[in-house]
Design a protein around this motif. Structure first.
Motif, PDB file in Angstrom:
ATOM      1  N   ILE A  68       4.402 110.135 -12.325  1.00 30.38           N
ATOM      2  CA  ILE A  68       4.528 111.310 -12.752  1.00 30.38           C
ATOM      3  C   ILE A  68       5.231 111.822 -12.913  1.00 30.38           C
ATOM      4  O   ILE A  68       6.686 111.028 -12.554  1.00 30.38           O
ATOM      5  CB  ILE A  68       3.639 112.573 -11.908  1.00 30.38           C
ATOM      6  N   SER A  69       6.253 112.035 -14.453  1.00 25.92           N
ATOM      7  CA  SER A  69       7.422 112.307 -15.016  1.00 25.92           C
ATOM      8  C   SER A  69       7.001 113.671 -15.711  1.00 25.92           C
ATOM      9  O   SER A  69       6.248 113.913 -16.522  1.00 25.92           O
ATOM     10  CB  SER A  69       7.654 110.466 -15.440  1.00 25.92           C
ATOM     11  N   ARG A  70       8.504 114.083 -16.015  1.00 25.50           N
ATOM     12  CA  ARG A  70       8.007 115.876 -17.078  1.00 25.50           C
ATOM     13  C   ARG A  70      10.003 115.498 -17.400  1.00 25.50           C
ATOM     14  O   ARG A  70      10.564 115.238 -16.608  1.00 25.50           O
ATOM     15  CB  ARG A  70       7.975 116.941 -15.797  1.00 25.50           C
ATOM     16  N   ASP A  71       9.701 116.548 -18.253  1.00 27.29           N
ATOM     17  CA  ASP A  71      10.675 116.827 -19.175  1.00 27.29           C
ATOM     18  C   ASP A  71      10.761 118.548 -19.358  1.00 27.29           C
ATOM     19  O   ASP A  71       9.800 118.936 -20.039  1.00 27.29           O
ATOM     20  CB  ASP A  71      10.814 115.677 -21.089  1.00 27.29           C
ATOM     21  N   ASN A  72      11.754 118.709 -18.344  1.00 23.33           N
ATOM     22  CA  ASN A  72      11.804 120.157 -18.366  1.00 23.33           C
ATOM     23  C   ASN A  72      11.834 121.083 -19.338  1.00 23.33           C
ATOM     24  O   ASN A  72      11.977 121.612 -19.564  1.00 23.33           O
ATOM     25  CB  ASN A  72      12.893 120.399 -17.031  1.00 23.33           C
ATOM     26  N   ALA A  73      13.473 120.239 -20.657  1.00 22.17           N
ATOM     27  CA  ALA A  73      13.587 120.891 -21.972  1.00 22.17           C
ATOM     28  C   ALA A  73      12.179 121.450 -22.709  1.00 22.17           C
ATOM     29  O   ALA A  73      12.049 121.730 -23.650  1.00 22.17           O
ATOM     30  CB  ALA A  73      14.045 119.951 -21.853  1.00 22.17           C
ATOM     31  N   LYS A  74      11.589 120.110 -22.634  1.00 23.52           N
ATOM     32  CA  LYS A  74      10.266 120.435 -23.651  1.00 23.52           C
ATOM     33  C   LYS A  74       9.140 120.514 -22.793  1.00 23.52           C
ATOM     34  O   LYS A  74       8.232 120.782 -23.617  1.00 23.52           O
ATOM     35  CB  LYS A  74      10.302 118.773 -23.757  1.00 23.52           C
ATOM     36  N   ASN A  75       8.401 120.657 -21.396  1.00 19.50           N
ATOM     37  CA  ASN A  75       7.765 121.508 -21.154  1.00 19.50           C
ATOM     38  C   ASN A  75       6.568 120.455 -20.997  1.00 19.50           C
ATOM     39  O   ASN A  75       5.481 120.251 -21.300  1.00 19.50           O
ATOM     40  CB  ASN A  75       7.347 122.992 -21.852  1.00 19.50           C
ATOM     41  N   THR A  76       7.263 119.109 -20.971  1.00 21.47           N
ATOM     42  CA  THR A  76       5.551 118.373 -21.047  1.00 21.47           C
ATOM     43  C   THR A  76       6.327 116.640 -19.584  1.00 21.47           C
ATOM     44  O   THR A  76       6.921 116.644 -18.699  1.00 21.47           O
ATOM     45  CB  THR A  76       6.208 117.422 -22.472  1.00 21.47           C
ATOM     46  N   VAL A  77       5.062 116.267 -19.899  1.00 23.41           N
ATOM     47  CA  VAL A  77       4.748 116.137 -18.207  1.00 23.41           C
ATOM     48  C   VAL A  77       3.788 115.186 -18.450  1.00 23.41           C
ATOM     49  O   VAL A  77       3.411 114.264 -19.673  1.00 23.41           O
ATOM     50  CB  VAL A  77       3.650 117.199 -17.138  1.00 23.41           C
ATOM     51  N   PHE A  78       4.398 114.213 -17.859  1.00 20.89           N
ATOM     52  CA  PHE A  78       3.702 112.718 -18.426  1.00 20.89           C
ATOM     53  C   PHE A  78       2.634 111.826 -16.871  1.00 20.89           C
ATOM     54  O   PHE A  78       3.238 112.229 -16.151  1.00 20.89           O
ATOM     55  CB  PHE A  78       4.092 111.841 -19.235  1.00 20.89           C
ATOM     56  N   LEU A  79       1.757 111.060 -17.360  1.00 19.38           N
ATOM     57  CA  LEU A  79       1.386 110.717 -16.991  1.00 19.38           C
ATOM     58  C   LEU A  79       1.439 108.931 -16.860  1.00 19.38           C
ATOM     59  O   LEU A  79       0.710 109.227 -17.339  1.00 19.38           O
ATOM     60  CB  LEU A  79      -0.071 110.695 -16.039  1.00 19.38           C
ATOM     61  N   GLN A  80       1.750 107.892 -16.262  1.00 19.14           N
ATOM     62  CA  GLN A  80       2.181 106.744 -16.984  1.00 19.14           C
ATOM     63  C   GLN A  80       1.126 105.910 -15.557  1.00 19.14           C
ATOM     64  O   GLN A  80       1.230 105.911 -14.745  1.00 19.14           O
ATOM     65  CB  GLN A  80       3.327 105.875 -16.753  1.00 19.14           C
ATOM     66  N   MET A  81       0.401 105.914 -15.852  1.00 20.23           N
ATOM     67  CA  MET A  81      -1.443 104.843 -15.109  1.00 20.23           C
ATOM     68  C   MET A  81      -1.280 103.529 -15.797  1.00 20.23           C
ATOM     69  O   MET A  81      -1.660 102.839 -16.563  1.00 20.23           O
ATOM     70  CB  MET A  81      -2.645 105.480 -16.190  1.00 20.23           C
ATOM     71  N   ASN A  82      -0.944 102.965 -14.734  1.00 22.94           N
ATOM     72  CA  ASN A  82      -1.253 101.373 -14.261  1.00 22.94           C
ATOM     73  C   ASN A  82      -2.008 100.167 -13.534  1.00 22.94           C
ATOM     74  O   ASN A  82      -2.567 101.220 -12.593  1.00 22.94           O
ATOM     75  CB  ASN A  82       0.480 100.558 -14.478  1.00 22.94           C
ATOM     76  N   SER A  83      -2.014  99.073 -13.584  1.00 17.07           N
ATOM     77  CA  SER A  83      -3.780  98.388 -12.843  1.00 17.07           C
ATOM     78  C   SER A  83      -4.830  99.615 -12.584  1.00 17.07           C
ATOM     79  O   SER A  83      -5.214 100.049 -12.027  1.00 17.07           O
ATOM     80  CB  SER A  83      -2.913  98.180 -11.623  1.00 17.07           C
ATOM     81  N   LEU A  84      -4.957  99.635 -13.711  1.00 19.15           N
ATOM     82  CA  LEU A  84      -6.501 100.623 -13.938  1.00 19.15           C
ATOM     83  C   LEU A  84      -7.745 100.261 -13.636  1.00 19.15           C
ATOM     84  O   LEU A  84      -8.256  98.708 -13.530  1.00 19.15           O
ATOM     85  CB  LEU A  84      -7.031 101.522 -15.463  1.00 19.15           C
ATOM     86  N   LYS A  85      -8.634 100.763 -12.507  1.00 21.00           N
ATOM     87  CA  LYS A  85      -9.406  99.920 -12.106  1.00 21.00           C
ATOM     88  C   LYS A  85     -10.779 101.411 -12.237  1.00 21.00           C
ATOM     89  O   LYS A  85     -10.870 102.241 -13.725  1.00 21.00           O
ATOM     90  CB  LYS A  85      -9.555 100.345 -10.753  1.00 21.00           C
ATOM     91  N   PRO A  86     -11.741 100.389 -12.499  1.00 19.59           N
ATOM     92  CA  PRO A  86     -13.569 101.193 -13.058  1.00 19.59           C
ATOM     93  C   PRO A  86     -13.414 102.325 -12.982  1.00 19.59           C
ATOM     94  O   PRO A  86     -13.382 104.287 -12.851  1.00 19.59           O
ATOM     95  CB  PRO A  86     -14.164 100.379 -12.310  1.00 19.59           C
ATOM     96  N   GLU A  87     -12.868 102.779 -11.170  1.00 15.38           N
ATOM     97  CA  GLU A  87     -13.235 103.785 -10.081  1.00 15.38           C
ATOM     98  C   GLU A  87     -11.764 105.125 -10.829  1.00 15.38           C
ATOM     99  O   GLU A  87     -12.162 106.356 -10.846  1.00 15.38           O
ATOM    100  CB  GLU A  87     -12.593 103.917  -8.563  1.00 15.38           C
TER     101      GLU A  87
END
Length: 115
Positions: A68-87
């Motif tokens: 998880i990361s965020r840009d406070n100046a832009k009020n934006t949050v990101f979620l980088q998801m790697n090695s995704l699983k069916p669950e």
């Protein structure tokens, strides 16, 4: 405060996706931005959270795979998801906590992990 999430989709197991959530409105300051996920018939689950001062918290099931990361100046949050699983398949919801009991939810974005 309005939250607009994007970035979901269909991906094969082992693949990656990046979710974004942008907050808009007037005269607000967000303390906590987070991602939750929900599967029909199950309780909503916290995936990852980030505080304004840089603290981060992850569910045990995603540690080492999601960031998880965020840009406070832009009020934006990101979620980088790697090695995704069916669950990991779920509707992912963005959350913004302003403090003082004020919080908001985004509309959710579907993530489907399937071959």
């Amino acid at each position: 405060v309005q939250l607009q999430a994007s970035g979901g989709g269909l991906v094969q197991p082992g693949g990656s996706l990046r979710l974004s959530c942008a907050a808009s409105g007037r005269d607000f300051s967000i303390n906590v931005m987070a991602w939750y996920r929900q599967v029909p018939g199950k309780q909503r689950e916290l995936v990852a959270a980030s505080t304004r001062t840089g603290g981060r918290n992850y569910a045990g099931s995603v540690k080492g795979r999601f960031t998880i990361s965020r840009d406070n100046a832009k009020n934006t949050v990101f979620l980088q998801m790697n090695s995704l699983k069916p669950e990991d398949t779920a509707v992912y919801l963005c959350y913004a906590g302003l403090g003082g009991g004020n919080y908001y939810w985004g509309q959710g974005t579907q993530v489907t992990v399937s071959s």
